[in-house]
Scaffold this active site. Structure first.
Site, short mmCIF file in Angstrom:
data_model
loop_
_atom_site.label_atom_id
_atom_site.label_comp_id
_atom_site.label_asym_id
_atom_site.label_seq_id
_atom_site.Cartn_x
_atom_site.Cartn_y
_atom_site.Cartn_z
N THR A 132 0.83 -1.21 0.00
CA THR A 132 0.00 0.00 0.00
C THR A 132 0.86 1.25 0.00
OG1 THR A 132 -1.78 -1.14 1.18
CG2 THR A 132 -1.77 1.27 1.28
N HIS A 158 1.97 1.87 -3.46
CA HIS A 158 0.90 2.49 -4.25
C HIS A 158 0.84 3.99 -3.98
CE1 HIS A 158 -1.00 -0.99 -6.11
NE2 HIS A 158 -0.93 -1.63 -4.95
N HIS A 204 2.01 1.90 8.11
CA HIS A 204 1.12 1.27 9.09
C HIS A 204 1.66 -0.08 9.58
CE1 HIS A 204 -0.13 0.01 5.03
NE2 HIS A 204 -0.33 -1.18 5.59
N CYS A 227 -15.35 2.08 13.86
CA CYS A 227 -16.24 3.05 14.51
C CYS A 227 -16.75 2.57 15.86
CB CYS A 227 -17.42 3.36 13.59
SG CYS A 227 -18.67 2.05 13.45
N CYS A 243 -19.42 -3.93 14.04
CA CYS A 243 -18.60 -3.64 15.22
C CYS A 243 -19.30 -4.13 16.49
CB CYS A 243 -18.32 -2.15 15.33
SG CYS A 243 -17.02 -1.54 14.24
N ASP A 275 3.57 -17.80 -9.67
CA ASP A 275 3.90 -16.41 -9.95
C ASP A 275 4.68 -16.42 -11.26
OD1 ASP A 275 4.91 -13.59 -9.68
OD2 ASP A 275 4.12 -13.80 -7.65
N LEU A 286 -7.68 -12.35 -1.33
CA LEU A 286 -7.14 -11.15 -0.68
C LEU A 286 -6.63 -10.16 -1.72
CD1 LEU A 286 -6.32 -9.92 2.18
CD2 LEU A 286 -4.03 -10.72 1.63
N ILE A 326 -6.29 -7.69 -4.80
CA ILE A 326 -7.25 -6.72 -5.34
C ILE A 326 -6.96 -6.52 -6.82
CG2 ILE A 326 -8.16 -4.38 -5.17
CD1 ILE A 326 -7.20 -4.37 -2.25
N VAL A 375 -11.55 -11.50 1.61
CA VAL A 375 -10.86 -11.29 2.89
C VAL A 375 -10.35 -9.85 2.95
CG1 VAL A 375 -8.94 -12.00 4.36
CG2 VAL A 375 -10.17 -13.71 3.01
N TYR A 376 -10.59 -9.20 4.08
CA TYR A 376 -10.14 -7.82 4.27
C TYR A 376 -9.51 -7.70 5.65
CZ TYR A 376 -10.31 -2.72 4.68
OH TYR A 376 -9.98 -1.40 4.85
#
Length: 345
Positions: free
Chosen positions: A41, A44, A64, A94, A100, A196, A263, A265, A287-288
């Site tokens: 990420t 990106h 992160h 949240c 949640c 791959d 997973l 994207i 999956v996230y």
């Protein structure tokens, strides 16, 4: 404080030395970062691709994946104290939506990403809610603790289905894919095949324990299956590549009744042969992120029971040499890249 900032709406990330130290709310924890890792990420965001342009406000402190020590806690925080070694869940939820409140925080529709939508961990200090902080046991080294975020993605995906005695196909030999392969072997899969077209990363998959690492541009996957004595097809598929062609091939070689966790994207809409899904009775699961916090408990337990991820960290740099880290990540010839804040000049 010193931090890596997406300071301009163009390719690149910049070191700044005058970034304000984030404020600590009453329910927050401030962490002094000791090591950070570069995520796909982050690449990106560095590249400033279409997704980044739509998602990331500028300026933004990015990053992160990290480990550090508690520097300060908010007035209402009782679970942590200064000096403790910790990492943190990168998805801030949240707490009030249906998911949640039902304990499915990884499915929160209002998720905010650390280092994407709020200031991140490529900084001397990062502040997150105490609920997002995870204490790291002493027997887990910093380099591994710094990659708990992607390790968690691999864990959540790989453990979506029972793997004991199963034949598993992992499409995509990036760091998350090869960690998923290692997890599958650790928990009892029979054959774990990784595909791959990047020979460097396929070699990494072999070092991480894959039964076979297959360059599908050079080798016939079905021939490899025959070589392994597989008579029907793969029982479980883990799609990590985000590549439509790889996903279509995965569907072709799945056994009837097989299960697929996704997973990766895709860059855009991708056609697939839905008859493969329907007539084979396949189960597809998106999956996230990581399950909060069952995935984290499982990560620690697997490491403490012998899972070895050492090989996935291939490069280490001082934070001052962050550009070298991003260059090697963008080259495709790396596993995880760790940046050391303690080695800063």
């Amino acid at each position: 404080m010193k931090a890596l900032v997406k300071a301009k709406r163009e390719e690149g990330i910049w070191m700044q030395h005058d970034v304000p130290v984030p404020e600590v709310g009453v329910h927050d924890v401030m962490i002094r970062v000791t090591k950070s890792a570069i995520c796909g990420t982050d690449v990106h965001i560095y590249n400033w691709d279409e997704w980044s342009q739509k998602t990331v406000p500028v300026p933004m402190v990015v990053g992160h994946e990290y480990v550090g020590r508690v520097e300060k806690v908010g007035a209402e925080v009782e679970a942590f104290r200064p000096g403790e070694r910790v990492s943190g869940e990168g998805h801030v939820t949240c707490g009030f939506c249906r998911n949640c409140r039902a304990g499915r925080r990884h499915l929160c529709r209002h998720t905010v990403g650390v280092g994407v939508n709020r200031p991140g961990s490529f900084a001397e200090y990062v502040v997150i809610p105490a609920d997002n902080v995870y204490r790291i046991p002493d027997d887990i080294p910093d380099d591994i603790a710094a990659i708990f975020d992607p390790f968690g993605n691999a864990t959540h995906t790989a453990l979506s289905f029972d793997l004991v005695g199963e034949d598993v196909l992992v499409t995509g030999a990036g760091p998350i894919g090869v960690m998923a392969a290692a997890i599958a072997r650790h928990v009892g899969a029979r054959h774990v095949v990784v595909t791959d077209v990047n020979d460097y990363r396929l070699d990494l998959a072999r070092r991480m324990g894959a039964s076979r690492a297959v360059n599908v541009a050079k080798e016939d996957l079905r021939a490899v299956m025959s070589e392994l004595g597989m008579r029907e097809g793969f029982d479980v598929g883990l799609e990590m590549s985000g590549n439509g062609r790889a996903f279509r091939q995965l569907l072709e070689v799945m056994n009837h009744g097989g299960k697929v966790a996704l997973l990766g994207i895709m860059a855009g809409p991708e056609p697939i042969d839905w008859s493969q899904v329907v007539f084979k009775g396949l189960q597809l699961k998106g999956v996230y992120g990581r399950e909060m916090y069952e995935t984290w408990y499982k990560m620690v337990a697997m490491l403490q029971s012998g899972l070895d991820l050492t090989a996935v960290v291939t490069h280490r740099f001082s934070i001052d040499d962050f550009q070298q880290g991003f260059d090697v990540m963008r080259s495709g010839r790396s596993g995880k890249v760790v940046l050391d804040w303690g080695a800063a000049r």
